[in-house]
Design a protein around this motif. Structure first.
Motif, short mmCIF file in Angstrom:
data_model
loop_
_atom_site.label_atom_id
_atom_site.label_comp_id
_atom_site.label_asym_id
_atom_site.label_seq_id
_atom_site.Cartn_x
_atom_site.Cartn_y
_atom_site.Cartn_z
N THR A 1 0.84 -1.20 0.00
CA THR A 1 0.00 0.00 0.00
C THR A 1 0.86 1.24 0.00
OG1 THR A 1 -1.69 -1.19 1.21
CG2 THR A 1 -1.84 1.21 1.24
N ARG A 2 1.90 1.25 0.87
CA ARG A 2 2.77 2.41 0.96
C ARG A 2 3.47 2.67 -0.37
NH1 ARG A 2 5.40 1.13 5.54
NH2 ARG A 2 7.08 0.11 4.42
N ARG A 3 4.01 1.62 -0.94
CA ARG A 3 4.72 1.77 -2.21
C ARG A 3 3.79 2.26 -3.32
NH1 ARG A 3 8.52 -3.39 -2.87
NH2 ARG A 3 6.47 -4.33 -2.76
N SER A 4 2.59 1.70 -3.36
CA SER A 4 1.65 2.08 -4.42
C SER A 4 1.25 3.54 -4.31
CB SER A 4 0.38 1.22 -4.33
OG SER A 4 0.73 -0.12 -4.35
N VAL A 5 0.99 3.97 -3.06
CA VAL A 5 0.56 5.35 -2.87
C VAL A 5 1.68 6.30 -3.24
CG1 VAL A 5 -0.10 7.05 -1.12
CG2 VAL A 5 -1.21 4.80 -1.17
N LEU A 6 2.93 5.96 -2.85
CA LEU A 6 4.07 6.81 -3.18
C LEU A 6 4.27 6.87 -4.69
CD1 LEU A 6 6.66 5.92 -0.39
CD2 LEU A 6 5.40 8.06 -0.70
N THR A 7 4.26 5.71 -5.33
CA THR A 7 4.45 5.68 -6.79
C THR A 7 3.34 6.45 -7.49
OG1 THR A 7 5.34 3.47 -6.48
CG2 THR A 7 4.94 4.17 -8.74
N GLY A 8 2.10 6.18 -7.06
CA GLY A 8 0.96 6.86 -7.68
C GLY A 8 1.03 8.36 -7.47
N GLY A 9 1.43 8.77 -6.26
CA GLY A 9 1.55 10.19 -5.95
C GLY A 9 2.61 10.84 -6.82
N ALA A 10 3.76 10.17 -6.95
CA ALA A 10 4.84 10.71 -7.77
C ALA A 10 4.40 10.81 -9.23
CB ALA A 10 6.09 9.84 -7.65
N ALA A 11 3.75 9.78 -9.71
CA ALA A 11 3.30 9.79 -11.11
C ALA A 11 2.29 10.91 -11.34
CB ALA A 11 2.69 8.44 -11.47
N SER A 12 1.38 11.11 -10.38
CA SER A 12 0.38 12.17 -10.52
C SER A 12 1.06 13.54 -10.55
CB SER A 12 -0.61 12.14 -9.35
OG SER A 12 -1.16 10.86 -9.23
N LEU A 13 2.08 13.70 -9.69
CA LEU A 13 2.78 14.98 -9.63
C LEU A 13 3.48 15.26 -10.96
CD1 LEU A 13 3.40 17.21 -7.53
CD2 LEU A 13 5.61 16.08 -7.18
N VAL A 14 4.15 14.23 -11.49
CA VAL A 14 4.84 14.40 -12.78
C VAL A 14 3.82 14.77 -13.87
CG1 VAL A 14 6.04 13.15 -14.62
CG2 VAL A 14 6.77 12.89 -12.24
N ALA A 15 2.68 14.07 -13.87
CA ALA A 15 1.65 14.35 -14.88
C ALA A 15 1.15 15.78 -14.75
CB ALA A 15 0.51 13.36 -14.74
N LEU A 16 0.94 16.21 -13.50
CA LEU A 16 0.41 17.55 -13.26
C LEU A 16 1.41 18.62 -13.70
CD1 LEU A 16 -2.36 18.00 -11.87
CD2 LEU A 16 -1.08 18.84 -9.90
N LEU A 17 2.69 18.41 -13.36
CA LEU A 17 3.71 19.37 -13.76
C LEU A 17 3.84 19.40 -15.28
CD1 LEU A 17 6.49 18.72 -11.07
CD2 LEU A 17 4.97 20.71 -11.28
N GLY A 18 3.78 18.24 -15.89
CA GLY A 18 3.84 18.16 -17.35
C GLY A 18 2.69 18.92 -17.99
N TRP A 19 1.52 18.77 -17.42
CA TRP A 19 0.33 19.45 -17.93
C TRP A 19 0.47 20.97 -17.81
CZ3 TRP A 19 -3.41 18.61 -21.10
CH2 TRP A 19 -4.60 19.35 -21.05
N ARG A 20 0.98 21.39 -16.66
CA ARG A 20 1.18 22.83 -16.43
C ARG A 20 2.20 23.39 -17.39
NH1 ARG A 20 -0.14 26.34 -12.50
NH2 ARG A 20 1.76 27.52 -12.86
N TRP A 21 3.28 22.62 -17.58
CA TRP A 21 4.34 23.08 -18.49
C TRP A 21 3.78 23.20 -19.91
CZ3 TRP A 21 6.46 20.72 -22.81
CH2 TRP A 21 7.57 21.39 -23.37
N LEU A 22 2.98 22.22 -20.29
CA LEU A 22 2.39 22.23 -21.62
C LEU A 22 1.52 23.48 -21.82
CD1 LEU A 22 2.14 20.52 -24.19
CD2 LEU A 22 0.17 19.40 -23.18
N GLN A 23 0.75 23.82 -20.78
CA GLN A 23 -0.18 24.94 -20.88
C GLN A 23 0.52 26.29 -20.83
OE1 GLN A 23 -3.22 24.62 -21.63
NE2 GLN A 23 -4.36 23.17 -20.41
N THR A 24 1.60 26.37 -20.05
CA THR A 24 2.21 27.68 -19.81
C THR A 24 3.54 27.84 -20.54
OG1 THR A 24 3.31 26.84 -17.84
CG2 THR A 24 1.15 27.87 -17.53
N GLY A 25 4.03 26.79 -21.16
CA GLY A 25 5.33 26.83 -21.83
C GLY A 25 5.29 27.64 -23.11
N PRO A 26 6.39 27.60 -23.89
CA PRO A 26 6.48 28.40 -25.11
C PRO A 26 5.48 27.95 -26.18
CG PRO A 26 8.33 26.89 -24.95
CD PRO A 26 7.59 26.79 -23.65
N ASP A 27 5.05 28.92 -26.98
CA ASP A 27 4.15 28.65 -28.09
C ASP A 27 4.92 28.62 -29.40
OD1 ASP A 27 1.95 28.46 -26.55
OD2 ASP A 27 0.94 30.26 -27.31
#
Lengths: 256, 272
Positions: free
Chosen positions: B40-66
């Motif tokens: 459970t601990r490992r899954s939550v950590l991995t899932g949390g990290a993956a979500s964070l990466v996805a979120l940052l990627g999404w933000r970068w995509l939206q706010t990055g260069p055009d």
């Protein structure tokens, strides 16, 4: 969502090494499930931007299909709030890039489910249609008839989860048919032409949204251990020792 | 897992099914209490990290260069699609019976805001270096073999309309410059309105497609000014945004020409 820990076998109740949880969703299933969620949301969101660009036919959904103006999909107010107007270029850009990720993830899921044998839990069997009626009436509190035996999924789940995968495939194929109606003309013709393929594509989108709402409701009803099994992969088959009469972890909750 | 039912209520058939379903699970790995906690601990950590990466990627995509009004990653996505579909290009769009076509709506007046004197109109042809290769009046185009095409005209906005174009194949027109084109490689064609208010760029392969017309008729009638009189581009293999109205200049070029809607965030290739 990490490496599956080696199975702990044996050990009856009472010992510290007793099995308390069993693998329900394998790693690839969990990853593809959770990756699919944001990808599908992005596809629907960017797809709406495309859908809404045709301002002369903003509520055209269903018209070509049944010959009747059924409903206003979204009132203009919501449309403006969501910033869907005049973002067609962005909608297309997101849709045609993320469409590949959605497709690849879907293919990965289907291939894995097929090769791993997981499809045995998922595909409807000859009992599923009958079972699903009993299950739906039961879940709607209409009839409290004893539920038929089930495996990992009941008849209604087998039908729904299989249908949603088929819908995903159809969404990709009708999408290609309207994205490249000349280069993929065979596909466009197969779906009854450009306009019909478009109607099918949008109808499937409505289907995804309906599924999404029902899925959330049913997951909420099935309880926490069922939900966590899609994260950890494992579902409790025995309540924690210190939880005593806790409702969580009962087979009733686990079954859904 | 099977719903609990008192054994007395179960039929033999149900028992058989329950046993078959249960048999599918016998090989499933199990965990004890402490292993479940670790998992459970490992899954939550991995899932949390993956979500964070996805979120940052999404933000970068939206706010990055055009790149021309869309995020640069999505522009690369369009270019990936172009490279992929170019390999498959060269097909022709389905044609329809003439009886299915009807008058097209007017959907844009970019570059054709004011009416022009159709008699005074001239088409200028330029070479890659910008030098003038020739000038044409409409009679030069109507002298070429006339083609009538009933095809589905498609807009990026989503609507489509079956319409009949009349005109000359661009390939027949380009043949007038066969000598010059034979000695110089030209990968693109740029088409511009007389007032330079609207401009499109197309790849040579798409222009030489037999369905790419220099059209002077719509529904059997000469083009109206609203529809691009006296001469416009018409092809069912590109979105309508590429079918420029009132062509003033045609340039054969090796540099990918810019394009009105490309600059505003749309796919340059716009192939159907």
């Amino acid at each position: 969502m990490t490496t599956q820990t080696a199975p702990t076998t044996g050990g009856e109740a009472g010992t510290d090494h007793a099995a308390v949880a069993r693998l329900k969703h394998r790693r690839v299933t969990r990853w593809t499930h959770w990756i699919n969620f944001p990808l599908l949301m992005i596809m629907i969101w960017s797809g709406l931007r495309i859908y809404w660009a045709d301002v002369r036919d903003p509520f055209g959904f269903g018209v070509g299909l049944i010959g009747w103006h059924w409903f206003d999909f979204f009132p203009d107010v919501i449309n403006e709030r969501l910033g869907l107007e005049r973002r067609l270029a962005r909608g297309m850009a997101f849709h045609f890039t993320f469409g590949w990720l959605f497709t690849i993830n879907g293919i990965a899921y289907v291939l894995y489910t097929w090769r791993s044998g997981e499809w045995r839990h998922l595909l409807p069997d000859r009992h599923s249609p009958g079972d699903s009626i009993t299950v739906v009436l039961h879940d709607l509190f209409i009839r409290r008839k004893p539920l038929p035996p089930q495996g990992r999924y009941n008849g209604a789940q087998r039908l729904t989860y299989t249908l949603i995968v088929v819908m995903g495939g159809l969404a990709v194929l009708t999408g290609l048919a309207i994205y490249k109606p000349t280069q993929a003309n065979l596909l466009t013709t197969l779906f009854g032409g450009y306009e019909t393929a478009r109607t099918i594509h949008f109808t499937i989108t409505i289907g995804f949204l309906v599924f999404f709402v029902l899925h959330l409701l049913q997951v909420a009803r099935a309880g926490w251990p069922n939900f966590t099994s899609m994260v950890t992969g494992y579902e409790r088959i025995k309540a924690p020792a210190d939880a005593g009469q806790s409702r969580t972890g009962t087979p009733e909750a686990a079954g859904r | 897992m099977p719903e609990p039912l008192p054994a007395s209520k179960r039929s033999d058939a149900d028992e058989g099914r329950a046993a078959r379903y249960a048999a599918l699970e016998t090989a499933a790995p199990t965990l004890d209490e402490s292993a479940l906690r670790r998992q459970t601990r490992r899954s939550v950590l991995t899932g949390g990290a993956a979500s964070l990466v996805a979120l940052l990627g999404w933000r970068w995509l939206q706010t990055g260069p055009d790149d021309n009004n869309i995020p640069v990653t999505l522009r690369r996505g369009h270019e990936f699609n172009e490279a992929l579909w170019r390999r498959l290009s060269g097909r022709t769009a389905p044609t329809f019976d003439r009886s299915r076509s009807s008058m097209l709506r007017v959907n844009g007046r970019h570059g054709i805001g004011d009416e022009i004197d159709l008699v005074a109109w001239e088409l200028t042809v330029l070479g890659p270096d910008g030098s003038e290769w020739g000038r044409h009046v409409l009679a030069d185009i109507t002298a070429l073999p006339k083609v009538e095409l009933t095809v589905e005209h498609k807009c990026v906005e989503g609507w489509s309309h079956v319409v009949t174009w009349g005109g000359a194949r661009f390939s027949d027109f380009a043949a007038l410059y066969a000598d010059r084109l034979g000695s110089e490689s030209t990968d693109y064609v740029a088409l511009v309105t007389p007032d330079r208010g609207y401009y499109v760029g197309l790849d040579m392969a798409s222009m030489l497609n037999p369905q790419s017309l220099l059209a002077y008729e719509l529904e059997g009638e000469p083009l109206t000014q609203d529809h691009g009189a006296p001469l416009r581009l018409a092809t069912p293999n590109k979105y309508g945004i590429k079918c420029i109205k009132r062509i003033g200049t045609i340039q054969f070029t090796n540099d990918r020409p810019t394009d009105y809607w490309y600059e505003r965030g749309y796919d340059w290739y716009a192939q159907l």
